[in-house]
Design a protein around this motif. Structure first.
Motif, mmCIF file in Angstrom:
data_model
loop_
_atom_site.group_PDB
_atom_site.id
_atom_site.type_symbol
_atom_site.label_atom_id
_atom_site.label_comp_id
_atom_site.label_asym_id
_atom_site.label_seq_id
_atom_site.Cartn_x
_atom_site.Cartn_y
_atom_site.Cartn_z
ATOM 1 N N ARG A 1 36.669 50.237 33.132
ATOM 2 C CA ARG A 1 35.403 49.906 33.106
ATOM 3 C C ARG A 1 34.789 49.086 34.270
ATOM 4 N NH1 ARG A 1 34.734 49.304 26.639
ATOM 5 N NH2 ARG A 1 36.146 51.052 25.949
ATOM 6 N N ALA A 2 35.600 47.997 34.541
ATOM 7 C CA ALA A 2 35.266 47.066 35.543
ATOM 8 C C ALA A 2 34.848 47.836 37.336
ATOM 9 C CB ALA A 2 35.996 46.112 36.020
ATOM 10 N N ARG A 3 35.694 48.915 37.480
ATOM 11 C CA ARG A 3 35.511 49.635 38.608
ATOM 12 C C ARG A 3 34.131 50.481 38.387
ATOM 13 N NH1 ARG A 3 40.680 53.401 39.811
ATOM 14 N NH2 ARG A 3 39.274 53.739 41.664
ATOM 15 N N GLY B 1 47.499 40.820 35.706
ATOM 16 C CA GLY B 1 46.563 41.824 35.848
ATOM 17 C C GLY B 1 45.113 41.668 35.383
ATOM 18 N N LEU B 2 44.968 41.499 33.899
ATOM 19 C CA LEU B 2 43.869 41.093 33.365
ATOM 20 C C LEU B 2 43.122 40.049 33.788
ATOM 21 C CD1 LEU B 2 42.531 42.436 30.950
ATOM 22 C CD2 LEU B 2 43.557 41.001 29.454
ATOM 23 N N ARG B 3 43.719 39.018 34.147
ATOM 24 C CA ARG B 3 43.042 37.788 34.711
ATOM 25 C C ARG B 3 42.503 37.970 36.075
ATOM 26 N NH1 ARG B 3 48.078 35.033 33.072
ATOM 27 N NH2 ARG B 3 47.572 34.010 31.078
ATOM 28 N N LYS B 4 43.236 38.801 36.832
ATOM 29 C CA LYS B 4 42.760 39.348 38.072
ATOM 30 C C LYS B 4 41.385 40.254 38.124
ATOM 31 C CE LYS B 4 46.108 41.376 39.884
ATOM 32 N NZ LYS B 4 47.122 41.799 41.284
ATOM 33 N N ILE B 5 41.481 41.050 37.145
ATOM 34 C CA ILE B 5 40.183 41.837 36.886
ATOM 35 C C ILE B 5 39.141 40.987 36.627
ATOM 36 C CG2 ILE B 5 39.263 43.664 35.636
ATOM 37 C CD1 ILE B 5 42.127 44.933 35.248
ATOM 38 N N TRP B 6 39.346 40.004 35.428
ATOM 39 C CA TRP B 6 38.239 39.339 34.744
ATOM 40 C C TRP B 6 37.884 38.351 35.919
ATOM 41 C CZ3 TRP B 6 34.832 40.124 31.381
ATOM 42 C CH2 TRP B 6 34.984 41.068 30.546
ATOM 43 N N SER B 7 38.541 37.924 36.695
ATOM 44 C CA SER B 7 38.061 36.978 37.996
ATOM 45 C C SER B 7 37.267 37.369 38.871
ATOM 46 C CB SER B 7 39.401 36.368 38.856
ATOM 47 O OG SER B 7 40.268 35.625 37.831
ATOM 48 N N VAL B 8 37.392 38.900 39.372
ATOM 49 C CA VAL B 8 36.561 39.525 40.076
ATOM 50 C C VAL B 8 35.141 39.751 39.543
ATOM 51 C CG1 VAL B 8 36.059 41.547 41.405
ATOM 52 C CG2 VAL B 8 38.550 40.470 41.481
ATOM 53 N N VAL C 1 38.041 47.726 42.681
ATOM 54 C CA VAL C 1 38.855 49.101 42.897
ATOM 55 C C VAL C 1 40.464 48.616 43.391
ATOM 56 C CG1 VAL C 1 38.873 51.208 44.276
ATOM 57 C CG2 VAL C 1 36.696 50.342 43.407
ATOM 58 N N ALA C 2 40.343 47.204 44.259
ATOM 59 C CA ALA C 2 41.568 47.164 44.807
ATOM 60 C C ALA C 2 42.592 46.541 43.690
ATOM 61 C CB ALA C 2 41.251 46.223 46.052
ATOM 62 N N VAL C 3 41.933 45.972 42.611
ATOM 63 C CA VAL C 3 42.969 45.533 41.786
ATOM 64 C C VAL C 3 43.735 46.563 41.068
ATOM 65 C CG1 VAL C 3 43.151 44.048 39.408
ATOM 66 C CG2 VAL C 3 41.474 43.533 41.182
ATOM 67 N N ARG C 4 45.070 46.745 40.919
ATOM 68 C CA ARG C 4 45.774 47.521 40.366
ATOM 69 C C ARG C 4 46.271 47.294 39.054
ATOM 70 N NH1 ARG C 4 44.701 51.894 43.316
ATOM 71 N NH2 ARG C 4 44.850 51.592 45.602
ATOM 72 N N ALA C 5 46.394 48.343 38.294
ATOM 73 C CA ALA C 5 46.824 47.807 36.865
ATOM 74 C C ALA C 5 48.581 47.850 36.873
ATOM 75 C CB ALA C 5 46.592 49.289 35.926
ATOM 76 N N PRO C 6 49.289 47.105 36.180
ATOM 77 C CA PRO C 6 50.605 46.747 36.340
ATOM 78 C C PRO C 6 51.309 47.993 36.156
ATOM 79 C CG PRO C 6 49.660 45.051 34.865
ATOM 80 C CD PRO C 6 48.558 45.986 34.984
ATOM 81 N N ALA C 7 52.472 48.139 36.676
ATOM 82 C CA ALA C 7 53.237 49.505 36.871
ATOM 83 C C ALA C 7 53.885 49.460 35.336
ATOM 84 C CB ALA C 7 54.111 49.497 37.696
ATOM 85 N N SER C 8 54.270 48.632 34.790
ATOM 86 C CA SER C 8 54.825 48.486 33.270
ATOM 87 C C SER C 8 54.021 47.750 32.411
ATOM 88 C CB SER C 8 56.278 47.758 33.417
ATOM 89 O OG SER C 8 55.919 46.144 33.920
ATOM 90 N N ALA D 1 32.715 44.762 44.602
ATOM 91 C CA ALA D 1 32.892 46.027 44.380
ATOM 92 C C ALA D 1 34.003 46.588 44.510
ATOM 93 C CB ALA D 1 31.651 46.902 44.223
ATOM 94 N N LEU D 2 34.525 46.614 46.038
ATOM 95 C CA LEU D 2 35.596 46.860 46.494
ATOM 96 C C LEU D 2 36.891 46.278 45.799
ATOM 97 C CD1 LEU D 2 34.776 47.819 50.073
ATOM 98 C CD2 LEU D 2 34.965 49.306 48.279
ATOM 99 N N LEU D 3 36.620 44.783 45.537
ATOM 100 C CA LEU D 3 37.926 43.962 45.001
ATOM 101 C C LEU D 3 38.313 44.737 43.524
ATOM 102 C CD1 LEU D 3 37.318 40.507 45.647
ATOM 103 C CD2 LEU D 3 39.217 41.986 46.287
#
Length: 385
Positions: free
Chosen positions: A29-31, A87-94, A71-78, A67-69
């Protein structure tokens, strides 16, 4: 895995799965919303007219970078909880960096750009706040901070530059957004938990359909599928089969009762798990007092392991309820899949079942191999015993 252990394991995974799914959806949703901000910046400058080309390029580029950041934040592989939280903190930080930057930009636009640019920025602030309330409602505190970042600067400007009554209207609008966000959050959590419960229920039903309810071993359905897969890979890996029957099991039921008989079956199943715990081993209750083991081994190794199990079972009595014990023996048929002899897994099963029959007829408490493995058994069984 026994059914109770499976249920406990699924309960332990529930919160981690919920967190992993939340992280994935937040990122998606953030992307989607990130690129609306540079569009809003560009439209605000267009509404302000010419004369701010450098500022327009810098501001637009900054929001494109944010906006590109996203997109760049990846979801955890596990679905590891720590990885998901990170991962959630990184997304919300952006996301928060973007909304704070927009709040700063809206103040700058009101101070530096002519009408109707401030009005355009104000309208976009309302749109972004409502977008957060509806689409980024997964976490209440970050969502509240994001809404405040885009709405409060405009509230201050309206109070100072327009009228307190207009600022009051904007405050009511902000409060409405927060209520919408709260309701959206509740609906989101309900949906998320419902979907996870349905997934767990589906997995539980699938597990129940493949295990024996008494012993927790695989049942015939799982046995048939595993044997079929093993036969398909027979060119790369050997596959063997043991079929065993508890000798004179009816005597246990008749003399000690069915409760003791069930306890005996469970004890045999536990002993099977101990002996056949290698990768590629599958212990199965085929029905009644009959058990099976599918393993990735050649016929000689399978027969040796079967003889070792038979000898251990004969030597150590099984525990029964209320401190009792039962001396139990088994008859075993064993054999390996041979493409020249067996057309499919059913043919191997019939061959090994015939070997089990010979073991019973030959006196019970013994291992009988199909012809391809008979010589190997005769050579190794005395040493193993």
């Amino acid at each position: 895995m026994p059914l109770d252990a499976f249920i406990q394991a699924r309960a332990a995974l529930r919160s981690r799965n919920l967190l992993a799914q939340e992280t994935l959806e937040t990122r998606q949703r953030a992307r989607l919303g990130g690129f609306f901000y540079p569009v809003a910046v560009a439209l605000t400058f267009i509404a302000g007219g010419p004369g701010h080309g450098v500022a327009a390029m810098v501001a637009t580029a900054a929001f494109v970078a944010l906006a590109l950041l996203r997109v760049a934040v990846r979801a955890p592989a596990s679905s590891d909880e720590a990885a998901s939280l990170h991962g959630l903190r990184k997304i919300w930080s952006v996301v928060l960096a973007t909304t704070i930057a927009w709040g700063i930009f809206s103040v700058w636009a009101s101070a530096k750009l002519p009408e109707p640019a401030p009005l355009v920025a104000l309208l976009f602030s309302g749109a972004f706040g409502m977008a957060v309330a509806h689409t980024l409602c997964m976490r209440r505190l970050p969502a509240v901070l994001a809404i405040a970042s885009v709405m409060l600067p405009s509230l201050v400007l309206l109070w100072r530059d327009v009228a307190p009554s207009v600022a009051g209207m904007w405050a009511v609008y902000t409060a409405y957004m927060l209520l919408v966000m709260r309701r959206s959050h509740g609906e989101y959590r309900t949906r998320l938990e419902l979907e996870e419960d349905l997934r767990q229920q589906r997995d539980l039903f699938e597990k129940q359909s493949r295990i024996d309810g008494l012993t927790g071993l695989a049942n015939r359905r799982e046995f048939a599928d595993t044997l079929a897969r093993g036969v398909e890979r027979a060119g790369q890996r050997a596959v063997s089969l043991l079929i065993m029957d508890i000798d004179h099991f009816k005597r246990i039921n008749d003399s000690l009762g069915h409760h003791a008989g069930d306890a005996c079956l469970v004890a045999v199943a536990n002993r099977l798990r101990q002996h056949f715990a290698s990768d590629g081993d599958l212990c199965v209750r085929l029905g009644g007092e009959e058990f099976g083991v599918v393993m990735e081994a050649d016929g000689a190794a399978a027969c040796v392991r079967g003889e070792r199990f038979r000898h251990d079972l004969e030597r150590v009595p099984l525990p029964l309820p209320e401190g009792g014990q039962a001396a139990v023996t088994v008859s075993i048929g064993c054999g390996a899949f041979d493409p020249g002899r067996h057309a499919d897994g059913d043919a191997l099963y019939r061959d090994v079942d015939a070997a089990l029959y010979r073991a019973k007829v030959g006196g019970r408490n013994r291992v009988e191999a199909v012809p391809a493995a008979a010589e190997s058994l005769q050579a190794t069984a005395p040493a193993e015993a």
